[in-house]
Design a protein around this motif. Structure first.
Motif, short mmCIF file in Angstrom:
data_model
loop_
_atom_site.label_atom_id
_atom_site.label_comp_id
_atom_site.label_asym_id
_atom_site.label_seq_id
_atom_site.Cartn_x
_atom_site.Cartn_y
_atom_site.Cartn_z
N PRO A 89 1.10 9.66 18.33
CA PRO A 89 1.70 10.98 18.49
C PRO A 89 1.85 11.76 17.19
O PRO A 89 1.81 12.98 17.18
N LYS A 115 2.83 17.43 23.51
CA LYS A 115 3.61 16.26 23.89
C LYS A 115 2.61 15.15 24.22
O LYS A 115 1.71 15.35 25.02
N VAL A 116 2.78 14.00 23.59
CA VAL A 116 1.89 12.86 23.79
C VAL A 116 2.61 11.83 24.66
O VAL A 116 3.76 11.47 24.40
N VAL A 138 -2.30 13.99 26.40
CA VAL A 138 -1.74 15.02 25.53
C VAL A 138 -1.53 16.25 26.40
O VAL A 138 -2.46 16.69 27.08
#
Length: 108
Positions: free
Chosen positions: A18, A43-44, A49
């Motif tokens: 991330p 946001k991972v 993703v």
């Protein structure tokens, strides 16, 4: 077509680090000149993703991250670039990835 207010999702074959998912390693730029970087955040979640564009606050949607009926290019720099998305095991993207998409028109 992508709706301007929705998150865009990408899938990798392995879990991602991330800390390597940033605007310089996943570039989303507005056409036709591909100069303006789209504001938003990533946001991972493991191999996924998600990109959340800045949501518009103005009635004409002009302050939103993604504009209606517009073209965009996604670029993920690859080897030999140093700043790349990396896997959880620190492997770099082997080659650059480029793709385009178009957002849907605004709803009346």
């Amino acid at each position: 077509m992508v709706r301007p207010e929705r998150a865009a999702t990408s899938l990798s074959s392995t879990d991602l680090d991330p800390d390597t998912v940033r605007p310089d390693t996943i570039q989303i730029r507005q056409g036709p000149n591909w100069g303006k970087q789209v504001p938003g955040y990533f946001k991972v979640e493991g191999r996924f993703v998600k990109f959340y564009p800045r949501l518009p606050m103005l009635p004409d949607l002009s302050d939103g991250g993604l504009q209606p009926a517009s073209d965009y290019k996604i670029t993920l720099p690859g080897n030999p670039k140093v700043a790349t998305v990396r896997s959880a095991t620190n492997d770099r993207l082997k080659k650059q990835f480029v793709s385009t998409f178009r957002t849907a028109a605004a709803c009346d």
